[in-house]
Motif scaffolding. Sequence first.
Motif, PDB file in Angstrom:
ATOM      1  N   UNK A 293       0.828  -1.205   0.000  1.00 11.22           N
ATOM      2  CA  UNK A 293       0.000   0.000   0.000  1.00 11.22           C
ATOM      3  C   UNK A 293       0.862   1.254   0.000  1.00 11.22           C
ATOM      4  N   UNK A 294       2.094   1.107   0.493  1.00 14.53           N
ATOM      5  CA  UNK A 294       3.032   2.214   0.454  1.00 14.53           C
ATOM      6  C   UNK A 294       3.783   2.316  -0.859  1.00 14.53           C
ATOM      7  N   UNK A 295       3.488   1.437  -1.820  1.00 13.10           N
ATOM      8  CA  UNK A 295       4.170   1.442  -3.123  1.00 13.10           C
ATOM      9  C   UNK A 295       5.058   0.223  -3.270  1.00 13.10           C
ATOM     10  N   UNK A 296       6.369   0.469  -3.340  1.00 18.62           N
ATOM     11  CA  UNK A 296       7.325  -0.624  -3.526  1.00 18.62           C
ATOM     12  C   UNK A 296       7.875  -1.169  -2.211  1.00 18.62           C
ATOM     13  N   UNK A 297       7.601  -0.483  -1.130  1.00 20.15           N
ATOM     14  CA  UNK A 297       8.132  -0.935   0.157  1.00 20.15           C
ATOM     15  C   UNK A 297       7.097  -0.728   1.260  1.00 20.15           C
ATOM     16  N   UNK A 298       7.341  -1.383   2.384  1.00 20.32           N
ATOM     17  CA  UNK A 298       6.454  -1.289   3.535  1.00 20.32           C
ATOM     18  C   UNK A 298       6.345   0.153   4.006  1.00 20.32           C
ATOM     19  N   UNK A 299       5.115   0.633   4.197  1.00 19.11           N
ATOM     20  CA  UNK A 299       4.921   2.010   4.627  1.00 19.11           C
ATOM     21  C   UNK A 299       3.851   2.137   5.695  1.00 19.11           C
ATOM     22  N   UNK A 300       3.491   3.356   5.989  1.00 16.89           N
ATOM     23  CA  UNK A 300       2.543   3.707   7.044  1.00 16.89           C
ATOM     24  C   UNK A 300       1.223   2.953   6.903  1.00 16.89           C
ATOM     25  N   UNK A 301       0.632   2.983   5.698  1.00 20.53           N
ATOM     26  CA  UNK A 301      -0.672   2.343   5.506  1.00 20.53           C
ATOM     27  C   UNK A 301      -0.570   0.824   5.633  1.00 20.53           C
ATOM     28  N   UNK A 302       0.525   0.252   5.142  1.00 16.51           N
ATOM     29  CA  UNK A 302       0.729  -1.195   5.295  1.00 16.51           C
ATOM     30  C   UNK A 302       0.766  -1.593   6.761  1.00 16.51           C
ATOM     31  N   UNK A 303       1.487  -0.817   7.556  1.00 14.03           N
ATOM     32  CA  UNK A 303       1.612  -1.126   8.983  1.00 14.03           C
ATOM     33  C   UNK A 303       0.246  -1.044   9.658  1.00 14.03           C
ATOM     34  N   UNK A 304      -0.516  -0.017   9.316  1.00 12.05           N
ATOM     35  CA  UNK A 304      -1.863   0.128   9.877  1.00 12.05           C
ATOM     36  C   UNK A 304      -2.768  -1.015   9.417  1.00 12.05           C
ATOM     37  N   UNK A 305      -2.684  -1.351   8.140  1.00 16.78           N
ATOM     38  CA  UNK A 305      -3.581  -2.355   7.552  1.00 16.78           C
ATOM     39  C   UNK A 305      -3.187  -3.793   7.876  1.00 16.78           C
ATOM     40  N   UNK A 306      -2.108  -3.997   8.630  1.00 16.16           N
ATOM     41  CA  UNK A 306      -1.849  -5.358   9.104  1.00 16.16           C
ATOM     42  C   UNK A 306      -3.014  -5.835   9.963  1.00 16.16           C
ATOM     43  N   UNK A 307      -3.814  -4.897  10.429  1.00 11.42           N
ATOM     44  CA  UNK A 307      -5.048  -5.228  11.129  1.00 11.42           C
ATOM     45  C   UNK A 307      -5.926  -6.129  10.258  1.00 11.42           C
ATOM     46  N   UNK A 308      -6.001  -5.803   8.959  1.00  9.33           N
ATOM     47  CA  UNK A 308      -6.765  -6.615   8.009  1.00  9.33           C
ATOM     48  C   UNK A 308      -6.035  -7.927   7.734  1.00  9.33           C
ATOM     49  N   UNK A 309      -4.727  -7.820   7.515  1.00 13.93           N
ATOM     50  CA  UNK A 309      -3.936  -8.982   7.093  1.00 13.93           C
ATOM     51  C   UNK A 309      -3.898 -10.082   8.137  1.00 13.93           C
ATOM     52  N   UNK A 310      -3.829  -9.737   9.395  1.00 17.45           N
ATOM     53  CA  UNK A 310      -3.634 -10.737  10.435  1.00 17.45           C
ATOM     54  C   UNK A 310      -4.830 -10.858  11.379  1.00 17.45           C
ATOM     55  N   UNK A 311      -5.269  -9.755  11.951  1.00 18.14           N
ATOM     56  CA  UNK A 311      -6.368  -9.820  12.908  1.00 18.14           C
ATOM     57  C   UNK A 311      -7.675 -10.248  12.244  1.00 18.14           C
ATOM     58  N   UNK A 312      -8.052  -9.599  11.136  1.00 18.82           N
ATOM     59  CA  UNK A 312      -9.326  -9.915  10.491  1.00 18.82           C
ATOM     60  C   UNK A 312      -9.327 -11.325   9.924  1.00 18.82           C
ATOM     61  N   UNK A 313      -8.216 -11.723   9.324  1.00 16.01           N
ATOM     62  CA  UNK A 313      -8.164 -13.054   8.742  1.00 16.01           C
ATOM     63  C   UNK A 313      -8.143 -14.148   9.818  1.00 16.01           C
ATOM     64  N   UNK A 314      -7.646 -13.840  11.004  1.00 14.11           N
ATOM     65  CA  UNK A 314      -7.717 -14.795  12.107  1.00 14.11           C
ATOM     66  C   UNK A 314      -9.108 -14.823  12.723  1.00 14.11           C
ATOM     67  N   UNK A 315      -9.786 -13.690  12.661  1.00 13.58           N
ATOM     68  CA  UNK A 315     -11.156 -13.636  13.148  1.00 13.58           C
ATOM     69  C   UNK A 315     -12.036 -14.571  12.338  1.00 13.58           C
ATOM     70  N   UNK A 316     -11.702 -14.723  11.058  1.00 10.36           N
ATOM     71  CA  UNK A 316     -12.453 -15.633  10.191  1.00 10.36           C
ATOM     72  C   UNK A 316     -12.475 -17.041  10.777  1.00 10.36           C
ATOM     73  N   UNK A 317     -11.347 -17.466  11.336  1.00 14.64           N
ATOM     74  CA  UNK A 317     -11.258 -18.807  11.901  1.00 14.64           C
ATOM     75  C   UNK A 317     -12.164 -18.955  13.118  1.00 14.64           C
ATOM     76  N   UNK A 318     -12.318 -17.864  13.875  1.00 16.76           N
ATOM     77  CA  UNK A 318     -13.105 -17.898  15.105  1.00 16.76           C
ATOM     78  C   UNK A 318     -14.604 -17.903  14.794  1.00 16.76           C
TER      79      UNK A 318
END
Length: 207
Positions: free
Chosen positions: A147-172
Amino acid sequence: MAERSDEVKLLGMWASPFSRRIEIALTLKGVPFEFSEQDITNKSPLLLLSNPVHKKIPVLLHNGKPISESLVILEYIDDTWQNNPILPQDPYERATARFWAKFVDEQIYVSAMKVVGKIGEERDAVVEATRDLLKSLEKELVGKDFLGGKSLGFVDIVATLVAFWLMRTEEIVGVKVVPVEMFPEIHRWVKNLLELGVIKKCYPSRR
């Protein structure tokens, strides 16, 4: 600019996506810090003293001075330790990054939280509303590694909420909120994240 002698302490919780954001940013910057695990059901005197308004994690203590709220903390870290910047330098791009960060927290997260505890048609409606919001993130990722372009950036760090928390919530909850056939760009982005050393180091392990 901060010096290596600075004392940095993070009041957080291992399962909190907001706490993990701060760990990622500090690790990316190479800032040594002490992590203090907090029990949010029995809040410590230090947490209550450090964040008397919201009484929540995360809190960053920098030389004893507390900074609260994860988005505020991320910007503080970027301003204080200027190596490996996470926010863009261009004012327009910085504003755009802040927009997407707020969108993740105030729209996607708020909607996704409602999935937990819902059943039947109510849950289906909330899942659909969350997916509608995720479609905007999906479009933003087209043609980008991050989301930050070619490298990890501010939005990527914030959106790890989607990448890890939300996708783990799916299992629950037992429902796929982010199915790969509907969100191939988000799944590709998650794969890119998991290839980064800083993410591997800070990725929350199951307990």
